[in-house]
Design an enzyme around this catalytic site. Structure first.
Site, PDB file in Angstrom:
ATOM      1  N   ALA A   1       0.840  -1.199   0.000  1.00  0.00           N
ATOM      2  CA  ALA A   1       0.000   0.000   0.000  1.00  0.00           C
ATOM      3  C   ALA A   1       0.874   1.247   0.000  1.00  0.00           C
ATOM      4  CB  ALA A   1      -0.876  -0.015   1.245  1.00  0.00           C
TER       5      ALA A   1
ATOM      6  N   GLY B   1       0.818  -5.181   0.900  1.00  0.00           N
ATOM      7  CA  GLY B   1      -0.326  -5.274  -0.009  1.00  0.00           C
ATOM      8  C   GLY B   1       0.052  -5.927  -1.331  1.00  0.00           C
TER       9      GLY B   1
ATOM     10  N   GLU C   1      -0.315  -9.422  -0.750  1.00  0.00           N
ATOM     11  CA  GLU C   1      -1.753  -9.712  -0.657  1.00  0.00           C
ATOM     12  C   GLU C   1      -2.375  -9.828  -2.050  1.00  0.00           C
ATOM     13  OE1 GLU C   1      -2.411  -6.542   2.187  1.00  0.00           O
ATOM     14  OE2 GLU C   1      -3.051  -7.994   3.704  1.00  0.00           O
TER      15      GLU C   1
ATOM     16  N   GLU D   1       4.326  -4.926   7.269  1.00  0.00           N
ATOM     17  CA  GLU D   1       3.394  -3.963   7.885  1.00  0.00           C
ATOM     18  C   GLU D   1       3.685  -3.717   9.362  1.00  0.00           C
ATOM     19  OE1 GLU D   1       2.580  -6.251   5.719  1.00  0.00           O
ATOM     20  OE2 GLU D   1       0.902  -5.630   4.445  1.00  0.00           O
TER      21      GLU D   1
HETATM   22  C1  3H9 Z   1       0.454  -2.276   3.425  1.00  0.00           C
HETATM   23  O1  3H9 Z   1       0.728  -2.789   2.378  1.00  0.00           O
HETATM   24  C2  3H9 Z   1      -0.882  -2.422   4.097  1.00  0.00           C
HETATM   25  C3  3H9 Z   1      -1.716  -3.520   3.511  1.00  0.00           C
HETATM   26  O2  3H9 Z   1      -1.356  -4.772   4.054  1.00  0.00           O
HETATM   27  C4  3H9 Z   1      -3.169  -3.327   3.869  1.00  0.00           C
HETATM   28  C5  3H9 Z   1      -3.836  -2.096   3.375  1.00  0.00           C
HETATM   29  C6  3H9 Z   1      -5.328  -2.056   3.652  1.00  0.00           C
HETATM   30  N1  3H9 Z   1       4.463   3.770   0.177  1.00  0.00           N
HETATM   31  O3  3H9 Z   1      13.176   2.597   0.780  1.00  0.00           O
HETATM   32  P1  3H9 Z   1      13.554   3.273  -0.474  1.00  0.00           P
HETATM   33  C7  3H9 Z   1       9.154   5.445  -1.092  1.00  0.00           C
HETATM   34  S1  3H9 Z   1       1.510  -1.263   4.248  1.00  0.00           S
HETATM   35  C8  3H9 Z   1       4.872   5.014  -0.143  1.00  0.00           C
HETATM   36  O4  3H9 Z   1      14.542   4.363  -0.388  1.00  0.00           O
HETATM   37  P2  3H9 Z   1      14.764   0.852  -1.413  1.00  0.00           P
HETATM   38  C9  3H9 Z   1      10.216   5.880  -0.114  1.00  0.00           C
HETATM   39  O5  3H9 Z   1       9.708   6.783   0.825  1.00  0.00           O
HETATM   40  C10 3H9 Z   1       2.919  -1.180   3.207  1.00  0.00           C
HETATM   41  N2  3H9 Z   1       6.162   5.303  -0.438  1.00  0.00           N
HETATM   42  O6  3H9 Z   1      14.008   2.235  -1.590  1.00  0.00           O
HETATM   43  C11 3H9 Z   1      11.234   6.507  -1.041  1.00  0.00           C
HETATM   44  O7  3H9 Z   1      10.743   7.778  -1.396  1.00  0.00           O
HETATM   45  P3  3H9 Z   1      11.724   9.006  -1.644  1.00  0.00           P
HETATM   46  C12 3H9 Z   1       3.720  -2.416   3.284  1.00  0.00           C
HETATM   47  C13 3H9 Z   1       7.048   4.316  -0.387  1.00  0.00           C
HETATM   48  O8  3H9 Z   1      15.003   0.346  -2.770  1.00  0.00           O
HETATM   49  C14 3H9 Z   1      11.157   5.632  -2.284  1.00  0.00           C
HETATM   50  O9  3H9 Z   1       9.876   5.011  -2.234  1.00  0.00           O
HETATM   51  N3  3H9 Z   1       4.963  -2.240   2.542  1.00  0.00           N
HETATM   52  C15 3H9 Z   1       6.687   3.012  -0.041  1.00  0.00           C
HETATM   53  O10 3H9 Z   1      15.919   1.002  -0.481  1.00  0.00           O
HETATM   54  C16 3H9 Z   1      12.222   4.566  -2.350  1.00  0.00           C
HETATM   55  O11 3H9 Z   1      12.206   3.833  -1.121  1.00  0.00           O
HETATM   56  C17 3H9 Z   1       6.057  -1.730   3.124  1.00  0.00           C
HETATM   57  O12 3H9 Z   1       6.083  -1.437   4.316  1.00  0.00           O
HETATM   58  C18 3H9 Z   1       5.331   2.749   0.237  1.00  0.00           C
HETATM   59  N4  3H9 Z   1       4.895   1.527   0.545  1.00  0.00           N
HETATM   60  O13 3H9 Z   1      13.747  -0.098  -0.655  1.00  0.00           O
HETATM   61  C19 3H9 Z   1       7.254  -1.554   2.236  1.00  0.00           C
HETATM   62  N5  3H9 Z   1       7.798   2.227  -0.050  1.00  0.00           N
HETATM   63  O14 3H9 Z   1      12.526   8.631  -2.857  1.00  0.00           O
HETATM   64  C20 3H9 Z   1       7.963  -0.285   2.578  1.00  0.00           C
HETATM   65  C21 3H9 Z   1       8.806   3.039  -0.414  1.00  0.00           C
HETATM   66  O15 3H9 Z   1      10.827  10.161  -1.822  1.00  0.00           O
HETATM   67  N6  3H9 Z   1       9.076  -0.013   1.672  1.00  0.00           N
HETATM   68  N7  3H9 Z   1       8.365   4.295  -0.615  1.00  0.00           N
HETATM   69  O16 3H9 Z   1      12.563   9.076  -0.404  1.00  0.00           O
HETATM   70  C22 3H9 Z   1      10.280  -0.606   1.836  1.00  0.00           C
HETATM   71  O17 3H9 Z   1      10.502  -1.417   2.702  1.00  0.00           O
HETATM   72  C23 3H9 Z   1      11.376  -0.182   0.902  1.00  0.00           C
HETATM   73  O18 3H9 Z   1      11.019   1.066   0.371  1.00  0.00           O
HETATM   74  C24 3H9 Z   1      11.599  -1.161  -0.273  1.00  0.00           C
HETATM   75  C25 3H9 Z   1      12.576  -0.498  -1.303  1.00  0.00           C
HETATM   76  C26 3H9 Z   1      12.224  -2.438   0.266  1.00  0.00           C
HETATM   77  C27 3H9 Z   1      10.338  -1.440  -0.997  1.00  0.00           C
END
Ligand code: 3H9
Length: 721
Positions: free
Chosen positions: A60, A99, A102, A122
């Site tokens: 998400a 998500g 999911e 999450e």
């Molecule tokens: C969910 O899914 C809830 C559902 O189960 C249910 C819903 C009803 N959203 O980390 P990076 C941005 S909760 C928005 O530097 P990497 C981040 O801020 C979600 N933005 O890259 C950054 O922005 P900026 C569950 C996001 O390659 C840019 O993307 N998922 C999101 O080192 C690059 O990120 C997570 O918790 C996001 N979801 O790592 C995953 N993710 O360039 C969270 C990233 O402006 N994300 N951004 O600074 C991560 O763990 C890492 O970002 C990931 C990539 C491993 C994906």
């Protein structure tokens, strides 16, 4: 944001929302419409969901959690996918997280590239997988795996996912080609048994035992956190309730977590951590417009605890180090220590034996600075003495090639002053590591008036390479970390002088969420270390301190720690400090009546009347004094943004991640209330300059309504303070 295309009998839905293909509003709409369109398209026999660019889908859009929800939710989209009459295959490369996973579990089949990473992170932002993830995963993997994966938030690889039935197949090459080949095997097969909502949790009979085991473990591991517990409860529901009942309960729990202060703090921390490395200098140079130079070889000066720790960080990342120490015995000892630290990493499975051997080959000991002539970067880590550091930099300037960057690990001293001992102030910079340097993730990089953007870019890049969270700050006494932490520690000691005992203060702050109170930290780092620093400072200022001194240059001080030093109580290393330690369990602090007696006698001798100190006062005096100093740091542009200070506190002082940091905490309490309290403390404690209210805080608190943090952050970055 979702590209629709048809390839023979397959509809390909490509999520196209860089950089991480988050499931923002338009992506959800695009996928929903794509499934509908593909079902209506006569040419199409199966549907493939894939990600454009580097990844499948990372979940998400976390930013959307803080605004009113719009459009179709993830669950509505998921049901549309599962109900599709035509089989849906998720083709995964890069990440399938949250998500994203999911969506894959709503799909009927899942294929992945062998390098893909899968998981439900999450919980790390204080949530649970709220689009039926906690109900669907146990139906695929069984309860034990689902409980562990969901409550820990760990990412696992495609092989592990395959082993537990999450993936139907893994491939070496292009996952879309694999999905196309795979579709041939499944087109025409009945879909009902592939719809997870129609299946059951196979090991449901063991749910209570598994739940209790997992609960006991996570309570130990994630003290004080709510989300891991609710994750487990929701997985338990998947085995105890019907699918629909468990899903409804999951939605309720998700809503509860979404509005919890812990999740709000953790989501703030997620973005704060990502904003910290985005540095900017007053001249306009920034991370986006400055290229770092390549650092191939380094030198570290000083083989004490810090120097050895820094050397470990560098060689572990594959960067050669010449460790300079003129005392041969100390150098030999340091090399042994470094080898022991790396052996420890092998035992903890953090590196292989081969990597350990390779790292050690990158380390070379030397006894003179001359050996550093050809290195690209030198990090000086001798003890905190300005004259000594100036002398070393003066010599390095003559010895090293003209392009060598000269860095100091000073934790307090002015970088401009050190730089002025050289002819290359543009290449002088502070790299302040935290002890133990090979464990603590923070690197506080400090620029001086003449430090060049290239130098800054290079140390920020090097920090990233060695796995640090880097924050850039401007030079001033004690920089941001120690400067904002100093009032926190001082107030803790003053409260002990006024009536509390060390264990009282520690307990309150540990209940607040700090992993260790300041007195336990002091025992760990060594009472003698603090004593030595105080002596150095006094010497530099030409002052003579005695145990009876109560004010230094008009500032209140306390000599309680010096009294401990005089008693030979240096902390854990001597088995006695603020606490006592039994030889049978040398790490467990035990409150000591002798310390209480010493404190009481100190107060009696000094005429200090002791009183009861309420827990609330402990929190407010420690945190509000740090907050006030933090606002001054912002006001003087020592730190560029509030998030930088919070990241420093999280990674330098283990401030609880869900608490955000002192700046975020101030925003939660409300700046008006914080400011009012600071004014009261200023009146009460006129001899502590850290209570003089910050002008910036006064300005922000004077608005008729409370300003939210994003607004005051904007105000700070846009105004000429
Ligand atoms: C969910 O899914 C809830 C559902 O189960 C249910 C819903 C009803 N959203 O980390 P990076 C941005 S909760 C928005 O530097 P990497 C981040 O801020 C979600 N933005 O890259 C950054 O922005 P900026 C569950 C996001 O390659 C840019 O993307 N998922 C999101 O080192 C690059 O990120 C997570 O918790 C996001 N979801 O790592 C995953 N993710 O360039 C969270 C990233 O402006 N994300 N951004 O600074 C991560 O763990 C890492 O970002 C990931 C990539 C491993 C994906």
């Amino acid at each position: 944001m979702v590209d629709y295309s048809v390839d023979r009998n397959l509809a390909i839905l490509g999520i196209n929302n860089p950089p991480v293909n988050a499931l923002s509003f338009h992506v959800r709409e695009g996928l929903f419409n794509g499934i509908k369109q593909a079902n209506a398209d006569r040419r199409v026999e199966a549907i493939v969901i894939t990600g454009k660019g580097k990844t499948y889908c990372s979940g998400a859009d976390i930013r959307e959690f803080s605004i009113p929800s719009a459009g179709k939710g993830l669950v509505t989209l998921g049901h549309r996918i599962e109900d599709s009459d035509k089989p849906v295959i998720s083709a995964i490369h890069g990440n399938a997280l949250g998500g994203g996973l999911e969506i894959a579990l709503f799909s009927h089949y899942r294929v992945a590239n062998k390098n893909a990473k899968i998981g439900f992170p999450e919980v790390l932002i204080g949530l649970l997988p709220g689009a039926e993830g906690t109900i669907r995963l146990p139906r695929v993997t069984g309860l034990a795996f689902a409980m562990d994966a969901i409550a820990s938030g760990r990412r696992f690889d495609a092989q592990e996912a395959h082993k537990h039935g999450i993936l139907d197949t893994i491939c070496d090459g292009d996952v879309l080609q694999e999905a196309k080949a795979f579709s041939k095997k499944i087109i025409g097969q009945p879909l009902d048994q592939r719809r997870l909502s129609k299946t059951h949790v196979k090991d449901a009979a063991d749910v209570d035992i598994k739940f209790e085991e997992a609960l006991a473990q996570i309570k130990r591991k994630y003290r004080g956190l709510i989300a891991p517990i609710l994750c487990l409860k929701s997985v338990r529901n998947s085995a105890k309730m019907s699918f629909d009942e468990a899903a409804a309960e999951e939605m309720r729990l998700f809503g509860e977590l979404l509005t919890s202060s812990q999740s709000i703090g953790l989501r703030y921390s997620f973005f704060a951590e990502r904003s910290a490395p985005k540095w900017k200098l007053p001249c306009g140079a920034c991370a986006d417009n400055t290229t770092p130079v390549d650092v191939k070889t380094t030198g570290v000066i000083g083989a004490g605890t810090m120097g050895s720790g820094i050397a470990v960080c560098l060689i572990r990342a594959g960067i050669p180090v010449i460790l300079v120490e003129k005392n041969q015995k100390m150098l030999d000892q340091a090399i042994k220590t470094i080898s022991r630290i790396l052996t420890g990493s092998v035992k903890l499975n953090r590196m292989t034996e081969k990597q350990r051997e390779h790292s050690l080959k990158l380390l070379k000991g030397a006894s003179t600075l001359d050996e550093l002539a050809g290195v690209d970067m030198v990090i000086e880590a001798v003890y905190e003495n300005l004259e000594l550091k100036r002398e070393i930099f003066h010599q390095l300037d003559k010895i090293c090639k003209s392009s060598t960057l000269l860095c100091s690990n000073t934790s307090t001293l002015d970088i401009d002053n050190i730089a002025s001992a050289t002819q290359r102030p543009d290449k002088v910079v502070g790299t302040h590591f935290f002890a133990p340097a090979y464990i603590m993730r923070l690197l506080e990089n400090v620029y001086g008036t003449k430090t060049s953007p290239t130098t800054v870019a290079t140390v920020m890049e090097l920090g990233k390479r060695i796995g640090k969270i880097c924050v850039l700050v401007k030079t001033c006494y004690a920089f941001v970390a120690n400067r904002t932490n100093q009032p926190f520690g001082a107030e803790a000691s003053f409260m002990v002088e006024e009536g509390a005992l060390p264990q009282d203060v520690d307990t309150v702050l540990e209940n607040f969420g700090m992993p260790m109170g300041p007195f336990k930290v002091s025992d760990l780092s060594g009472i003698d270390v603090g004593w030595r620093i105080r002596q150095e400072v006094a010497k530099a200022l030409g002052l003579k301190l005695t145990l009876e001194t109560r004010y230094r240059m008009g500032e209140r001080i306390t000599t309680l720690a010096d009294r401990l030093y005089e008693m030979g109580r240096y902390g854990i290393k001597t088995g006695k400090g603020w606490y006592r330690y039994e030889p049978t369990n040398p790490r467990k602090p035990i409150p000591d009546p002798d310390v209480a007696k010493m404190i009481q006698k100190h107060c009696m001798d000094m005429g200090i009347e002791r009183r009861n100190i309420p827990a609330q006062e402990v929190i407010e005096r420690c945190l509000f004094s740090a907050i006030n100093e933090s606002f001054r740091v912002l006001e003087q542009r020592i730190a560029e943004k509030p998030e930088d200070i919070d990241v420093i506190w999280q990674y330098g002082f283990s401030f609880p991640r869900y608490g955000g940091g002192p700046m975020f905490y101030a925003s939660q309490v409300g700046l008006k209330k914080v400011f009012e309290k600071i004014c009261i403390f200023h009146e009460q404690f006129p001899y502590s300059s850290h209570w003089v209210p910050s002008d910036l805080l006064r300005k922000l608190a004077s608005h008729s309504t409370e300003i939210p943090m994003d607004k005051w952050t904007q105000f700070i970055s846009s105004s000429k303070l």
